[in-house]
Design a protein around this motif. Structure first.
Motif, PDB file in Angstrom:
ATOM      1  N   THR A   1       0.833  -1.207   0.000  1.00 14.81           N
ATOM      2  CA  THR A   1       0.000   0.000   0.000  1.00 14.81           C
ATOM      3  C   THR A   1       0.863   1.250   0.000  1.00 14.81           C
ATOM      4  N   TYR A   2       1.910   1.253   0.822  1.00 15.97           N
ATOM      5  CA  TYR A   2       2.798   2.409   0.880  1.00 15.97           C
ATOM      6  C   TYR A   2       3.513   2.634  -0.447  1.00 15.97           C
ATOM      7  N   CYS A   3       3.909   1.561  -1.093  1.00 13.58           N
ATOM      8  CA  CYS A   3       4.701   1.642  -2.326  1.00 13.58           C
ATOM      9  C   CYS A   3       3.869   1.901  -3.579  1.00 13.58           C
ATOM     10  N   ALA A   4       2.561   1.969  -3.449  1.00 18.24           N
ATOM     11  CA  ALA A   4       1.682   1.999  -4.623  1.00 18.24           C
ATOM     12  C   ALA A   4       2.057   3.098  -5.623  1.00 18.24           C
ATOM     13  N   ARG A   5       2.513   4.239  -5.138  1.00 17.99           N
ATOM     14  CA  ARG A   5       2.833   5.367  -6.026  1.00 17.99           C
ATOM     15  C   ARG A   5       4.331   5.624  -6.132  1.00 17.99           C
ATOM     16  N   ILE A   6       5.132   4.638  -5.767  1.00 10.92           N
ATOM     17  CA  ILE A   6       6.586   4.780  -5.823  1.00 10.92           C
ATOM     18  C   ILE A   6       7.135   3.734  -6.793  1.00 10.92           C
ATOM     19  N   ASN A   7       7.921   4.180  -7.769  1.00 19.66           N
ATOM     20  CA  ASN A   7       8.464   3.250  -8.744  1.00 19.66           C
ATOM     21  C   ASN A   7       9.869   3.708  -9.164  1.00 19.66           C
ATOM     22  N   PRO A   8      10.909   2.968  -8.809  1.00 19.08           N
ATOM     23  CA  PRO A   8      10.860   1.730  -8.026  1.00 19.08           C
ATOM     24  C   PRO A   8      10.758   2.024  -6.535  1.00 19.08           C
ATOM     25  N   CYS A   9      10.142   1.114  -5.826  1.00 14.86           N
ATOM     26  CA  CYS A   9      10.064   1.192  -4.369  1.00 14.86           C
ATOM     27  C   CYS A   9      11.077   0.194  -3.825  1.00 14.86           C
ATOM     28  N   LYS A  10      12.139   0.722  -3.224  1.00 14.14           N
ATOM     29  CA  LYS A  10      13.269  -0.111  -2.806  1.00 14.14           C
ATOM     30  C   LYS A  10      13.093  -0.563  -1.357  1.00 14.14           C
ATOM     31  N   VAL A  11      13.093  -1.881  -1.179  1.00 17.34           N
ATOM     32  CA  VAL A  11      12.762  -2.494   0.099  1.00 17.34           C
ATOM     33  C   VAL A  11      13.953  -3.289   0.635  1.00 17.34           C
ATOM     34  N   VAL A  12      14.184  -3.157   1.937  1.00 20.05           N
ATOM     35  CA  VAL A  12      15.153  -3.995   2.644  1.00 20.05           C
ATOM     36  C   VAL A  12      14.377  -4.902   3.592  1.00 20.05           C
ATOM     37  N   LEU A  13      14.661  -6.198   3.531  1.00 19.69           N
ATOM     38  CA  LEU A  13      14.076  -7.151   4.473  1.00 19.69           C
ATOM     39  C   LEU A  13      15.082  -7.399   5.589  1.00 19.69           C
ATOM     40  N   LEU A  14      14.649  -7.147   6.813  1.00 15.81           N
ATOM     41  CA  LEU A  14      15.494  -7.324   7.992  1.00 15.81           C
ATOM     42  C   LEU A  14      14.878  -8.458   8.817  1.00 15.81           C
ATOM     43  N   VAL A  15      15.453  -9.650   8.686  1.00 15.77           N
ATOM     44  CA  VAL A  15      14.869 -10.880   9.243  1.00 15.77           C
ATOM     45  C   VAL A  15      15.742 -11.389  10.379  1.00 15.77           C
ATOM     46  N   GLY A  16      15.089 -11.942  11.392  1.00 13.03           N
ATOM     47  CA  GLY A  16      15.829 -12.394  12.573  1.00 13.03           C
ATOM     48  C   GLY A  16      16.916 -13.392  12.252  1.00 13.03           C
ATOM     49  N   ASN A  17      16.535 -14.536  11.726  1.00 12.69           N
ATOM     50  CA  ASN A  17      17.492 -15.594  11.425  1.00 12.69           C
ATOM     51  C   ASN A  17      17.049 -16.286  10.144  1.00 12.69           C
ATOM     52  N   LEU A  18      17.879 -16.264   9.152  1.00 12.83           N
ATOM     53  CA  LEU A  18      17.494 -16.746   7.825  1.00 12.83           C
ATOM     54  C   LEU A  18      17.498 -18.267   7.703  1.00 12.83           C
ATOM     55  N   SER A  19      17.795 -18.984   8.811  1.00 18.29           N
ATOM     56  CA  SER A  19      17.839 -20.434   8.733  1.00 18.29           C
ATOM     57  C   SER A  19      16.791 -21.131   9.607  1.00 18.29           C
ATOM     58  N   THR A  20      16.145 -20.423  10.530  1.00 22.92           N
ATOM     59  CA  THR A  20      15.156 -21.070  11.390  1.00 22.92           C
ATOM     60  C   THR A  20      13.821 -21.184  10.661  1.00 22.92           C
ATOM     61  N   PRO A  21      13.044 -22.254  10.913  1.00 18.85           N
ATOM     62  CA  PRO A  21      11.775 -22.440  10.207  1.00 18.85           C
ATOM     63  C   PRO A  21      10.826 -21.267  10.342  1.00 18.85           C
ATOM     64  N   LEU A  22      10.754 -20.667  11.534  1.00 20.23           N
ATOM     65  CA  LEU A  22       9.846 -19.542  11.751  1.00 20.23           C
ATOM     66  C   LEU A  22      10.186 -18.382  10.836  1.00 20.23           C
TER      67      LEU A  22
END
Length: 341
Positions: free
Chosen positions: A164-185
């Protein structure tokens, strides 16, 4: 929705060796296993973690309010899957305990403890126990209730806010900040993020980094990202501690946090305040105190021979809209969050 791993000094007098006897006013439970007193083991993913501390406090409150004699023993899983698995196997094999509440470090791996050598009820908080991280209904014999929501569903809702936030932004550049990239959760969360965001051609995920549920780790990770991508539009995180570190990184880089769609998850008091102020655009709120209460309430039902709820929807127990923005929080001005991260 979360595991929320800030390694902070314990403030709730939690130990792994000391049992707390909670005796509420009222008659002793004659059906309990040891002279009217029941023993419950509480297996924290980490007893030094603020989220787990809040769950334990909720367990304490529910035990005290039950009118029964209940002894609680907290065990520290140290964010180590093998340690917690061994703890679960031990407490369910001795015959000394009448029930277990667990915040799994790895609900998939913890399934190896089942079927239990001693048949006692287990209530799990935040994560299910079993092969399917998104299935809240009990998957193994012995788990009587799960207090949580599917992590993919919660992550999808977070990602939809970004869309929704990115709807009017092109390109909308996103960073994913994830706890641990190897745990199932966290793998389930990351995959849900990418599935939602990948359906929109204007959205570009420029980096995916680990925050380890830690402010300082996240600060360093986002600082490194900003060296290559100072023009980012969104930082999407699955933990408030990580978003707090990202906020500092933005400030250090001369970027006003409110100019970026910054969002976390967990519902810490600091996160609620940040959303109210406009520094963060959103946060997915968890209610670990209420979740601990609910888990203990259902466990008591099971220990009494009753029928507990197989699933308690943790999004519906906090009294506020869990997908919080400044606008939704304005409807509940007295809510400050249930825990410190």
């Amino acid at each position: 929705m979360n595991r929320f791993r800030t390694r902070i000094t314990a403030t709730l007098a939690l130990t792994t060796t000391t049992a707390l006897l909670l005796t509420a006013c009222g008659a002793a439970d004659s059906a309990s296993s040891s002279g009217g007193t029941r023993k419950v083991a509480v297996l924290a993913a980490s007893s030094q973690n603020g989220y787990n501390q809040a769950v334990y406090k909720g367990v304490q409150q529910a035990a005290a309010a039950s009118g029964k004699k209940i002894t609680l023993k907290l065990l520290d899983g140290q964010f180590d899957s093998n340690t917690q698995l061994s703890q679960l196997q031990n407490v369910t094999s001795t015959g000394d305990y009448d029930g277990v509440v667990v915040v799994p470090n790895d609900g998939v791996g913890l399934a190896a403890a089942f079927p239990l050598s001693k048949k006692i009820p287990v209530a799990t908080v935040l994560n299910p126990i079993g092969p399917d991280i998104n299935k809240m209904e009990p998957q193994v014999d012995g788990v009587v209730t799960t207090v949580g929501v599917p992590p993919a569903a919660a992550a999808q809702k977070q990602a939809e806010g970004v869309v929704t936030y990115c709807a009017r932004i092109n390109p909308c550049k996103v960073v994913l900040l994830v706890g641990n990239l190897s745990t199932p959760l966290d793998v389930a969360r990351r995959n849900a993020y990418k599935k939602v965001l990948g359906a929109h051609s204007n959205i570009e995920v420029v980096s995916t980094v680990e925050g380890q549920y830690d402010r300082d780790t996240s600060l360093k990770a986002i600082s490194n990202v900003l060296q290559a991508h100072k023009d980012i539009n969104v930082i999407l995180s699955n933990a408030d501690q990580e978003a707090a570190g990202a906020q500092i990184a933005l400030q250090n880089a001369g970027i006003k946090p409110s100019s970026v769609y910054l969002t976390g998850a967990g519902g810490t008091k600091d996160a609620v305040a940040a959303v109210r102020s406009g520094a963060w655009k959103a946060a997915y709120i968890n209610f670990p105190l209420s979740m601990g209460k609910a888990a203990m309430e259902q466990l008591i039902k099971a220990m009494d021979g009753g029928t507990p709820k197989a699933v308690v929807d943790s999004d519906g127990i906090g009294g506020v809209e869990p997908y919080a923005t400044k606008e939704t929080l304005a409807r509940t001005p007295d809510f400050t969050g249930e825990w410190n991260g």
